[in-house]
Scaffold this motif. Structure first.
Motif, PDB file in Angstrom:
ATOM      1  N   SER A   1      -2.427   3.283   7.960  1.00  0.00           N
ATOM      2  CA  SER A   1      -3.169   4.350   8.646  1.00  0.00           C
ATOM      3  C   SER A   1      -2.579   5.707   8.336  1.00  0.00           C
ATOM      4  O   SER A   1      -3.030   6.719   8.862  1.00  0.00           O
ATOM      5  CB  SER A   1      -3.118   4.124  10.155  1.00  0.00           C
ATOM      6  OG  SER A   1      -1.783   4.317  10.600  1.00  0.00           O
TER       7      SER A   1
ATOM      8  N   ASN B 230     -16.042  -5.506   4.671  1.00  0.00           N
ATOM      9  CA  ASN B 230     -14.949  -4.820   3.971  1.00  0.00           C
ATOM     10  C   ASN B 230     -15.451  -4.061   2.736  1.00  0.00           C
ATOM     11  O   ASN B 230     -14.718  -3.855   1.776  1.00  0.00           O
ATOM     12  CB  ASN B 230     -13.814  -5.790   3.611  1.00  0.00           C
ATOM     13  CG  ASN B 230     -14.268  -6.883   2.684  1.00  0.00           C
ATOM     14  OD1 ASN B 230     -14.892  -6.609   1.670  1.00  0.00           O
ATOM     15  ND2 ASN B 230     -13.980  -8.119   3.030  1.00  0.00           N
TER      16      ASN B 230
ATOM     17  N   ASP C 278      -9.330   3.773  -3.007  1.00  0.00           N
ATOM     18  CA  ASP C 278     -10.097   4.547  -2.009  1.00  0.00           C
ATOM     19  C   ASP C 278      -9.301   4.707  -0.717  1.00  0.00           C
ATOM     20  O   ASP C 278      -9.393   5.731  -0.037  1.00  0.00           O
ATOM     21  CB  ASP C 278     -11.426   3.851  -1.679  1.00  0.00           C
ATOM     22  CG  ASP C 278     -12.368   3.867  -2.867  1.00  0.00           C
ATOM     23  OD1 ASP C 278     -12.151   4.704  -3.776  1.00  0.00           O
ATOM     24  OD2 ASP C 278     -13.299   3.037  -2.892  1.00  0.00           O
ATOM     25  N   ILE C 279      -8.563   3.671  -0.360  1.00  0.00           N
ATOM     26  CA  ILE C 279      -7.758   3.747   0.869  1.00  0.00           C
ATOM     27  C   ILE C 279      -6.506   4.585   0.619  1.00  0.00           C
ATOM     28  O   ILE C 279      -6.170   5.468   1.394  1.00  0.00           O
ATOM     29  CB  ILE C 279      -7.387   2.321   1.349  1.00  0.00           C
ATOM     30  CG1 ILE C 279      -8.657   1.582   1.786  1.00  0.00           C
ATOM     31  CG2 ILE C 279      -6.372   2.376   2.483  1.00  0.00           C
ATOM     32  CD1 ILE C 279      -8.445   0.119   2.143  1.00  0.00           C
TER      33      ILE C 279
ATOM     34  N   HIS D 261      -4.749  -2.575   6.975  1.00  0.00           N
ATOM     35  CA  HIS D 261      -4.473  -1.483   6.041  1.00  0.00           C
ATOM     36  C   HIS D 261      -3.623  -0.424   6.715  1.00  0.00           C
ATOM     37  O   HIS D 261      -3.626  -0.308   7.944  1.00  0.00           O
ATOM     38  CB  HIS D 261      -5.782  -0.842   5.551  1.00  0.00           C
ATOM     39  CG  HIS D 261      -6.591  -1.766   4.703  1.00  0.00           C
ATOM     40  ND1 HIS D 261      -6.183  -2.175   3.458  1.00  0.00           N
ATOM     41  CD2 HIS D 261      -7.779  -2.379   4.929  1.00  0.00           C
ATOM     42  CE1 HIS D 261      -7.091  -3.006   2.956  1.00  0.00           C
ATOM     43  NE2 HIS D 261      -8.069  -3.147   3.825  1.00  0.00           N
TER      44      HIS D 261
ATOM     45  N   GLU E 229       0.832  -1.214   0.000  1.00  0.00           N
ATOM     46  CA  GLU E 229       0.000   0.000   0.000  1.00  0.00           C
ATOM     47  C   GLU E 229       0.866   1.264   0.000  1.00  0.00           C
ATOM     48  O   GLU E 229       0.580   2.218  -0.737  1.00  0.00           O
ATOM     49  CB  GLU E 229      -0.942  -0.012   1.212  1.00  0.00           C
ATOM     50  CG  GLU E 229      -2.023  -1.084   1.092  1.00  0.00           C
ATOM     51  CD  GLU E 229      -3.037  -1.050   2.224  1.00  0.00           C
ATOM     52  OE1 GLU E 229      -4.215  -1.374   1.973  1.00  0.00           O
ATOM     53  OE2 GLU E 229      -2.673  -0.705   3.371  1.00  0.00           O
TER      54      GLU E 229
ATOM     55  N   LYS F 176      -6.852   8.400   0.536  1.00  0.00           N
ATOM     56  CA  LYS F 176      -7.052   9.029   1.861  1.00  0.00           C
ATOM     57  C   LYS F 176      -5.741   9.541   2.442  1.00  0.00           C
ATOM     58  O   LYS F 176      -5.723  10.461   3.242  1.00  0.00           O
ATOM     59  CB  LYS F 176      -7.611   7.993   2.839  1.00  0.00           C
ATOM     60  CG  LYS F 176      -9.125   7.953   2.913  1.00  0.00           C
ATOM     61  CD  LYS F 176      -9.567   7.285   4.220  1.00  0.00           C
ATOM     62  CE  LYS F 176      -9.939   5.847   3.975  1.00  0.00           C
ATOM     63  NZ  LYS F 176     -10.325   5.103   5.155  1.00  0.00           N
TER      64      LYS F 176
ATOM     65  N   ASN G 230      -6.005  -0.594  -2.712  1.00  0.00           N
ATOM     66  CA  ASN G 230      -7.339  -0.065  -2.959  1.00  0.00           C
ATOM     67  C   ASN G 230      -7.258   1.456  -3.093  1.00  0.00           C
ATOM     68  O   ASN G 230      -6.923   2.147  -2.138  1.00  0.00           O
ATOM     69  CB  ASN G 230      -8.217  -0.450  -1.753  1.00  0.00           C
ATOM     70  CG  ASN G 230      -9.661  -0.027  -1.921  1.00  0.00           C
ATOM     71  OD1 ASN G 230      -9.985   0.806  -2.776  1.00  0.00           O
ATOM     72  ND2 ASN G 230     -10.523  -0.595  -1.101  1.00  0.00           N
TER      73      ASN G 230
END
Ligand code: FDA
Length: 571
Positions: free
Chosen positions: A431, A374, A295-296, A429, A287, A299, A293
């Motif tokens: 943070s 999820n 969308d994640i 995921h 990540e 952020k 993802n």
């Protein structure tokens, strides 16, 4: 250091990473760099002591990852331990060397991973292993140890065997008699590493019999080879993210690291970047590198390099509880033994057929619950397929549904246990875009009620074992939880406070970068390459698509051995 280039960079010098680094650097013209956040623990007594399980917990070699508050399990968070050292979690684990039921590895192939089956993995279990034959050690006579040589390796790097501290006071034989006397007997299993785990056994451990010390991945796969000039290890170096070549294709060209002096730099890889940072780090590194993802990632201001929303999904672990009983006899100091039993559903559940039918009816709603938790990133129809395979494993193939350990010490019999194949699935995921920030880890312990039922029924099973002769006569009162806390005839509800209040993580997290076909949520393909990238692989526990009934390390070692052959182009 900063301008060096290596053929391969392995991120994480742990259990899997050191196997792959060792095998790749067997090729003299191939250069390999291992990046490891921890240091050397070669002389750390909390690591080497074969009776020292737990001593390293909470020290600076324990990542001690914290989960979110677990809403289905009493509301508290859990600590999930993992080793931060050269050798990784193999330096702090419980030394248990137990594999899987053959049908569980065959399920990897059945779900779409061509070439991954018990038959194709067994040679790699053997390749890594150096079983120290107990027949050579007379001190072990009478201890009840047995194994089938057909299933073991004797010349691999990893020493496996039984310690000289193994009890040989007749308990092994009395336990065997006890299991035979159960209403539904559990038979002696001569070798639980043969692909058939069901039964009662004495299992080997990762240790060096001669030196009486722990055998970890560094002792097996690194220190004897540290003079190879094409194998470099950077200790106390934190990998932050993968760096990419310019252009559309996702081709890694290096890794950004923070060195032990605090300086951040990029080290280059000309062939591949191989993630081996563990199931609770590798998905986060993906990540941080823009694979996940959108969308994640958005952020946290991370640009998406590869849209792969299932990175970090499907997190599975087990829940560990323990019962304790007084022992009428005092066990010798400095001796330790562990005895395991693996009951199948028919042996554990009095009403196995009805329970199975009921569970089968519930699977669609279980799958819907996981998918909705999820945000339908993993589709309910795919989760249902995974669950149906797991159901078949339990109720048709008869895999073990629980692991029951028994360890005598002092005046105590301690019995840790867990349901082997929980259905609950959570996620991990990032943070923050800060690579040192803690991730959001949510295993969703006890989300699905079968997981709780298995955990309750295993406790009842242990009580039955301790009420059966000859063990019954050797044991005194139950001290944990004790009959005043959970009465003898307690229903499921009456067990809930104890089980959900006292459980811990079983430290077996997997599936956060699952090897599966892409269309059903896979993160890596059957060559362990991350979908959408041309040269990034994951080789650690993250890739295991289903939980195994043994403990993880033997399977992690075998997967990494096979991964090395894949990377070398031999498969
Ligand atoms: P592993 O954790 O070994 O390696 C990951 C490595 O990556 C670590 O060295 C870590 O420091 C490093 N790393 C992470 N992030 C990094 C970053 N950003 N930069 C650089 N390096 C980074 N299994 C078993 O078979 N028998 C047993 O008895 C037990 N008992 C047990 C007890 C406890 C307390 C735990 C925590 C676990 C077990 N297990 C076990 C599980 C087993 O030990 C475990 O699943 C494997 O060792 C995991 O191997 P991996 O290669 O996946 O990760």
């Amino acid at each position: 250091k900063s301008d060096s280039t290596y053929d391969y960079i392995v991120v994480g010098g742990g259990t899997s990473g050191l196997v792959v680094a060792n095998r790749l650097s067997e090729q003299k013209n191939t250069t390999v760099l291992v990046i490891e956040a921890g240091g050397s623990v070669y002389n750390n007594p909390n690591v080497t002591d074969t009776l020292g399980y737990g001593k390293a917990f909470g020290t600076d070699i324990d990542w001690a990852y914290e989960t979110t508050d677990q809403e289905y399990a009493g509301g508290s968070s859990q600590i999930v331990r993992a080793g931060k050292a050269l050798g990784g979690t193999s330096t702090i684990n419980g030394l248990v060397y137990l594999r899987a039921q053959a049908a569980q590895i065959d399920a990897w192939e059945a779900i779409g991973n061509k070439g991954w089956s018990w038959k194709t993995l067994l040679p790699y279990f053997k390749k890594g292993e150096q079983l120290q034959d107990p027949a050579k050690y007379p001190v072990l006579d009478g201890s009840g140890i047995s194994f089938d040589p057909a299933y073991h390796g004797f010349t691999g790097p990893l020493k496996v065997g039984w310690p000289s501290t193994q009890l040989n006071d007749g308990l092994a034989q009395k336990l065997n008699a006890t299991y035979q006397n159960l209403d539904v007997p559990v038979q002696f299993n001569r070798d639980p590493n043969s692909g058939d785990m069901v039964g009662y056994s004495l299992y080997p451990k990762t240790l060096d019999y001669e030196l009486n010390i722990r055998e970890d991945a560094a002792r097996a796969y690194y220190y004897p080879y540290q003079n190879r000039t094409n194998l470099h290890v950077w200790l106390n170096t934190h990998a932050n993210k993968i760096t990419w070549k310019d252009g559309h294709e996702a081709t890694a060209d290096g890794v950004e690291v923070t060195l032990s002096n605090g300086k951040t730099t990029v080290v280059k890889a000309s062939r591949e970047v191989i993630l081996a940072a563990g199931a609770l780090k590798s998905p986060v590194l993906l990540e941080l590198s823009g694979v996940g993802n959108p969308d994640i990632l958005s952020k946290y201001g991370i640009a998406t390099k590869v849209n792969l929303p299932t990175v970090g999904e499907n997190l599975q672990d087990q829940m560990n509880n323990g019962l304790q009983f007084e022992s009428k006899k005092s066990h010798a100091d400095g001796k330790s033994s562990d005895y395991v039993s693996y009951p199948s559903a028919v042996q554990l559940f009095p009403n196995s057929t009805a329970l199975g039918a009921d569970l089968l009816r519930k699977l669609p709603s279980y799958a819907a619950q996981v998918a909705s938790a999820n945000g339908n990133v993993t589709k309910a129809s795919d989760i249902y397929r995974f669950f149906k395979i797991q159901w078949d494993l339990i109720f048709k193939d008869g895999i073990p549904v629980a692991e029951i350990l028994l360890s005598p010490y002092g005046n105590v019999y301690s019995s840790e246990y867990w349901g082997s194949v929980p259905f609950s699935r959570g996620s991990i995921h990032l943070s923050s875009a800060d690579p040192t920030a803690a991730a959001i880890i949510d295993p969703k312990y006890f989300m699905l009620d079968f997981d709780f039922e298995a955990q309750v029924q295993a406790a009842r099973f242990i009580r039955e074992v301790f009420n059966t002769e000859p063990l019954g006569d050797m044991a005194g009162a139950e001290t944990t939880p004790g009959l005043s806390t959970v009465p003898a005839d307690a229903d499921d509800e009456a067990w809930a406070d104890f089980i959900k209040g006292k459980y811990r993580s079983n430290f077996h997290p997997i599936t956060t970068a699952a090897m599966l076909p892409k269309e059903i949520g896979g993160v890596v393909d059957t060559s362990l390459k991350v979908y959408g990238t041309s040269n990034v692989r994951v080789v650690d526990a993250s890739i295991m698509p289903f939980q195994v009934c043994g403990h993880l390390q033997s399977t992690v070692y075998a997967v990494a051995e096979r991964a090395a052959d894949i990377i070398k182009g031999r498969l």
